[in-house]
Design a protein around this motif. Structure first.
Motif, PDB file in Angstrom:
ATOM      1  N   ARG A 126       0.817  -1.210   0.000  1.00  0.00           N
ATOM      2  CA  ARG A 126       0.000   0.000   0.000  1.00  0.00           C
ATOM      3  C   ARG A 126       0.856   1.269   0.000  1.00  0.00           C
ATOM      4  N   CYS A 127       1.834   1.324   0.847  1.00  0.00           N
ATOM      5  CA  CYS A 127       2.717   2.489   0.920  1.00  0.00           C
ATOM      6  C   CYS A 127       3.997   2.180   0.145  1.00  0.00           C
ATOM      7  N   TRP A 128       4.270   2.977  -0.903  1.00  0.00           N
ATOM      8  CA  TRP A 128       5.381   2.685  -1.812  1.00  0.00           C
ATOM      9  C   TRP A 128       6.431   3.785  -1.739  1.00  0.00           C
ATOM     10  N   SER A 129       7.680   3.379  -1.829  1.00  0.00           N
ATOM     11  CA  SER A 129       8.791   4.322  -1.775  1.00  0.00           C
ATOM     12  C   SER A 129       8.878   5.119  -3.074  1.00  0.00           C
ATOM     13  N   PRO A 130       9.574   6.261  -3.086  1.00  0.00           N
ATOM     14  CA  PRO A 130       9.770   7.027  -4.332  1.00  0.00           C
ATOM     15  C   PRO A 130      10.489   6.179  -5.382  1.00  0.00           C
ATOM     16  N   PRO A 131      10.196   6.402  -6.649  1.00  0.00           N
ATOM     17  CA  PRO A 131      10.817   5.591  -7.706  1.00  0.00           C
ATOM     18  C   PRO A 131      12.340   5.731  -7.741  1.00  0.00           C
ATOM     19  N   GLU A 132      13.019   4.608  -7.956  1.00  0.00           N
ATOM     20  CA  GLU A 132      14.469   4.575  -8.158  1.00  0.00           C
ATOM     21  C   GLU A 132      14.738   3.943  -9.513  1.00  0.00           C
ATOM     22  N   ILE A 133      15.716   4.495 -10.230  1.00  0.00           N
ATOM     23  CA  ILE A 133      16.027   3.961 -11.546  1.00  0.00           C
ATOM     24  C   ILE A 133      16.658   2.577 -11.414  1.00  0.00           C
ATOM     25  N   ILE A 134      16.370   1.696 -12.387  1.00  0.00           N
ATOM     26  CA  ILE A 134      16.968   0.355 -12.432  1.00  0.00           C
ATOM     27  C   ILE A 134      18.102   0.412 -13.460  1.00  0.00           C
ATOM     28  N   PRO A 135      19.363   0.358 -13.028  1.00  0.00           N
ATOM     29  CA  PRO A 135      20.499   0.502 -13.965  1.00  0.00           C
ATOM     30  C   PRO A 135      20.814  -0.803 -14.689  1.00  0.00           C
ATOM     31  N   VAL A 136      19.886  -1.248 -15.533  1.00  0.00           N
ATOM     32  CA  VAL A 136      20.024  -2.572 -16.148  1.00  0.00           C
ATOM     33  C   VAL A 136      21.199  -2.661 -17.125  1.00  0.00           C
ATOM     34  N   LYS A 137      21.762  -1.532 -17.548  1.00  0.00           N
ATOM     35  CA  LYS A 137      22.906  -1.579 -18.467  1.00  0.00           C
ATOM     36  C   LYS A 137      24.244  -1.722 -17.736  1.00  0.00           C
TER      37      LYS A 137
END
Length: 644
Positions: A126-137
């Motif tokens: 229900r409570c979600w943290s701020p978005p973080e980028i996924i450095p898949v490269k």
């Protein structure tokens, strides 16, 4: 059949969330915990000023009938437009959701090159943290060098549970792996569509992705060698207007090993009736389907035909076996064959029925056929049968079909109505010219000649042109105007205004109808009798008055002898901006409006020459012999007569 399957089968429509002209629901993914389905999706909202914002949103349900209020878990920001949730992983005591940014801050229809992959975490869904980028490269590739990437999906490795894979859309399907969701190792790419979903079943990876339309399946044992499996999944798309444009973004939740569900569920979104190049930010709906083998999928509405054939005690009471009534007969034997729907679809006269049915059932069927007994039980009277059949209600699919048919009929009717309206305008315009022709003949009876198109020595407001001279014969009050605007308003009124035009105060020199000046015919075709009223006699640019008895005695070298029935007297005419006099008289091809170069302005002539052929590229003409007919482009010779 368990209670969940019964509830699912009782749904009247596959639509779970229905979009409209302001909202679209796209890209579903589902996570189940403690019997509750947590549905995540892209919420697209079009605001009152037309701006579009995308969100990751969520709702909960236990039966896909009642849903909790929708909650947005990302911010309102067109620079990010977080969307397309992939799936939820339980890792490190938290729930982790992957999704994309779909940047459209410059008004783009689709996400630009800044689209990247992101994740958020939650302890309770229900409570979600701020978005973080996924450095898949990988750590060595900066964010601005990663390239456009969308539609992430992550899952645990089949043989190494500590290894997490992330598949995403970039140059086909690209993929990377990590052990902590922070440090990633980019591996490469493979062929495939967008909106990837991976499920591990039967010691294989099952990968669904979306090509241009539909949902395709590939399988692999090692994530390197993939084989296509089954047919393209389109479900009932060709029957659903809401998904006719595109059916895509398939997400599979495999709960076949859960006794309270016992099925694999497929979630997807559909757009329609146009494809996503037309309908992208509105009307998209999220739907549901199910399977027991990951290959054959069924949806609400489709299985209702065989609902009464699936018996709780029958081993064929499995949603995967609804493709064929005979398969039910094979599994259930005589009990299933006695089902009303089976008997209707597999009639006792068919060879398949006789091959599968027991001797007692064949005997019963033969006796009923012989005695002509109805399909209803013997103790069912006529009134009960009528009540039973009349109690059937319209399904949502049938109602949608009726609405679609009505819409199609209306769409077919509109062109006919528009054509009828244009024809009516053209007929009314021809009626105006007939009245003008009658008035001109009466005028010529009084004055010997028709009124001249224009005369030398224009007086104030040009009151000595043919329009003003003819007004008493048209029963129009010839009231002296006080200014040029009033003069133009009087001159373009009544039968002197073509019904295809509206009065335009910014075009005070315009006229719906203009009179031919007869200069070329008098100078080169020996039109006689005639009377020069403006310019020098014998000059082709001079203005002449003709009479009802005027005719030509020479063909002017064209091979066509202009007769009164093909010589223009008055016609719908164009307007040359800033050229005095061309509103009341025309003398050459340009003013007749034959040259396509000048046929471009349909109504107002604000850029120069106004299109005279305003009735679907045709115009009405009052000929010298006082009859009226229409002509098309280039049918008039530049010297004022009809070529054919």
């Amino acid at each position: 059949m368990n209670s969940f399957q019964k509830e699912l089968m009782a749904l009247e429509s596959p639509i779970l969330l229905a979009g409209n002209e302001r909202i679209a629901y796209r890209d579903p993914c589902v996570f189940r915990r403690n019997g509750t389905f947590h549905l995540f999706f892209t919420l697209v909202e079009t605001e009152t000023d037309g701006s579009v914002f995308l969100y990751v949103a969520t709702t909960e349900t236990r039966d896909f009938r009642l849903f909790s209020p929708i909650r947005k878990i990302t911010v309102r920001d067109q620079r990010c437009n977080y969307s397309s949730p992939g799936n939820v992983l339980e890792f490190g005591g938290l729930y982790h959701l992957c999704f994309q940014s779909y940047c459209r801050e410059n008004g783009e229809k689709f996400g630009n090159e800044r689209c990247r992959l992101f994740r958020s975490s939650s302890p309770d869904l229900r409570c979600w943290s701020p978005p973080e980028i996924i450095p898949v490269k990988g750590p060595d590739v900066q964010e601005n060098q990663m390239g456009r990437m969308i539609d992430p999906f992550w899952f645990f490795d089949r043989k190494d549970p500590g290894k997490i894979w992330c598949f995403f859309k970039q140059n086909g399907i690209s993929y990377a792996w990590s052990r902590d969701l922070k440090k990633w190792n980019f591996i490469g790419r493979m062929d495939g569509g967008e909106n990837v979903c991976v499920v591990i079943a039967d010691s294989r990876y099952h990968l669904w992705s979306s090509p241009k339309n539909g949902i395709s399946l590939q399988t692999s044992r090692d994530l390197e060698h993939w084989e296509p499996e089954g047919r393209l999944i389109t479900l009932g798309q060709n029957q659903w207007d809401w998904a006719r444009g595109r059916l895509t973004a398939g997400f599979v939740l495999d709960l076949r090993d859960h006794p309270d569900v016992g099925l694999a569920l497929l979630f997807y979104h559909g757009t329609g009736p146009e494809d996503e190049s037309v309908v992208f930010d509105t009307h998209a709906c999220i739907g549901i389907a199910w399977s027991n083998d990951l290959l054959h999928w069924h949806y609400p509405g489709e299985v209702r035909r065989t609902e009464s054939c699936i018996l709780p005690s029958c081993p064929a009471a499995d949603f995967g076996n609804t493709d064929s009534n005979i398969s039910l007969a094979d599994s259930c034997g005589e009990k299933a064959l006695k089902c009303r729907d089976i008997r209707r679809l597999s009639h006792p006269s068919s060879g398949e029925f006789r091959r599968l049915a027991s001797p007692s059932l064949l005997k019963e069927s033969s006796e009923r056929e012989k005695n002509g007994k109805p399909e209803f039980p013997e103790n069912t009277n006529k009134k009960q049968r009528n009540e039973k059949m009349s109690s059937r209600k319209f399904t949502l699919i049938e109602l949608l079909i009726v609405i679609v048919v009505i819409v199609i009929l209306i769409a077919m009717l509109f062109p006919a109505l528009n054509k009828a309206r244009q024809t009516a305008v053209k007929v009314k315009c021809a009626g105006n010219l007939k009245q003008i022709g009658t008035a001109l003949v009466v005028y010529a009876g009084d004055q010997e000649f028709f009124p001249p198109a224009k005369q030398a020595g224009y007086n104030l407001f040009n009151l000595n042109t043919w329009h003003w001279l003819l007004m008493p014969y048209l029963e129009m009050k010839r009231k002296a105007p006080g200014d040029w605007l009033s003069a133009s308003r009087i001159r373009e009124s009544g039968v002197l205004l073509c019904p295809a035009l509206n009065f335009n105060p910014s075009m005070r020199d315009r006229n719906s109808y203009s009179m031919f000046g007869f200069g070329p015919l008098a100078a080169w075709y020996k039109l006689s009798p005639n009377k020069v009223v403006y310019g020098a006699a014998g000059d082709a640019n001079a203005i002449y008055a003709a009479s009802p008895s005027s005719s030509c005695s020479f063909d002017g070298g064209t091979g066509i002898l202009p007769r009164p029935s093909i010589i223009t007297l008055v016609s719908e005419a164009g307007y040359v901006s800033g050229t005095d006099g061309n509103d009341v008289v025309f003398q050459n091809c340009k003013q007749l409006g034959n040259e396509p170069l000048y046929i471009y302005d349909a109504a107002n002539g604000s850029s120069g020459f106004e299109m005279a052929y305003r009735h679907v590229q045709r115009k009405n003409v009052l000929w010298l012999d006082a009859h009226v007919s229409d002509v098309g482009l280039n049918q008039l010779h530049s010297h004022g007569f009809r070529k054919w």
